[in-house]
Design an enzyme around this catalytic site. Structure first.
Site, short mmCIF file in Angstrom:
data_model
loop_
_atom_site.label_atom_id
_atom_site.label_comp_id
_atom_site.label_asym_id
_atom_site.label_seq_id
_atom_site.Cartn_x
_atom_site.Cartn_y
_atom_site.Cartn_z
N GLY A 1 0.83 -1.19 0.00
CA GLY A 1 0.00 0.00 0.00
C GLY A 1 0.87 1.25 0.00
N ASN B 1 1.74 -2.35 5.41
CA ASN B 1 0.95 -1.14 5.61
C ASN B 1 -0.47 -1.26 5.06
OD1 ASN B 1 0.48 1.92 5.85
ND2 ASN B 1 0.33 1.59 3.63
N TYR C 1 -13.30 -3.11 11.70
CA TYR C 1 -11.93 -2.65 11.47
C TYR C 1 -11.13 -2.73 12.77
CZ TYR C 1 -8.12 0.64 10.39
OH TYR C 1 -6.90 1.24 10.22
#
Length: 264
Positions: A20, A87, A155
């Site tokens: 990422g 990441n 999350y």
């Protein structure tokens, strides 16, 4: 006379992969590692339309085949890896608590925030262990320690799992010369954060600024009263990847502007 190493180029000769790594925190980390002298490779699902300064390998890390292909290309092109920064992460799950989350929401967040890192570690860490040298840094989130059920339930849960996995892996591979560290940012000013706040604002009928304040208040307040800049996270990662941090492993560094009021 002995030649002194440039202290500003402590990662010269090291190969680093940042997943990422084309935008946001990932790009800032790639820039930081390059500034410290590392050869940097970045990955993302697709190459950005604007040019990037580093070697790029396309990979959707929610797919096992892409993880394996990425690891193989790293080995073939660079002979191995010294620094791995996991990441990649995020969420597209809706706000509103556990009752609005579908099975697919949970599966997507698990794949992106936990299993992607596990799969890539499995592909690349054994070669580090064989060389008795390497650094793995997992970019987690403050929400892994301080969850917000109303805005990003799944999350936070998946990042908490990443924290536990990272510590467990650190304990296993430390004797083989590999350091594993977690970095948990609070709210960071990125395009992804802007998108999240806009979506959350729409779902609760507020402006993005109001939504940001609600999230900060939900965390108990941010004493520094602002979001972090990506570069502030990257500076910490650069230090942890460097020889200056050679005795640090298994730790989770929270960088949140003072949000968490005490040590967990």
């Amino acid at each position: 006379m002995n030649k002194m190493k440039n202290p500003e180029k402590e990662l010269t000769g090291k190969v680093a992969l940042v997943t990422g790594g084309t935008k946001g925190i990932g790009k800032a980390i790639a820039d930081e590692l390059a500034a410290l002298g590392a050869t940097v490779v970045v990955s993302a699902r697709s190459k950005p339309t604007e040019g990037i300064a580093y070697d790029f390998i396309a990979a959707d890390l929610t797919k096992s085949s892409d993880n394996e292909a990425l690891a193989q290309k790293i080995t073939e092109q660079y002979g191995g890896l010294d620094i791995l920064v996991n990441n990649v992460g995020g969420t597209s799950s809706p706000a509103g608590g556990f009752s609005v989350l579908s099975d697919q929401d949970w599966e997507s967040d698990l794949q992106l925030n936990l299993l992607a890192a596990i799969k890539l570690d499995k592909a690349l860490v054994p070669s580090m262990m064989a060389r008795k040298s390497g650094v793995v840094i997992h970019i987690s989130s403050l929400n892994g320690k301080l969850p917000l059920y109303a805005s990003n339930f799944s999350y936070g849960v998946t990042k908490a799992a990443l924290n536990n996995y990272s510590k467990t892996l650190a304990n296993e591979v430390a004797s083989n010369g590999v350091r594993v560290i977690t970095v948990s940012p609070g709210m960071v000013k990125t395009a992804a954060m802007d998108t999240f706040l806009e979506s959350y604002a729409t779902s609760i009928g507020k402006s993005p600024d109001e939504a940001a304040q609600i999230v900060m208040d939900g965390l108990g307040g941010v004493p520094m009263n602002r979001l972090a800049q990506p570069e502030e996270i990257a500076h910490l990662v650069g230090f942890l990847a460097s020889p200056k941090a050679s005795y640090i492993t298994g730790a989770n560094y929270v960088i949140d502007g003072g949000t968490i009021p005490t040590v967990f």
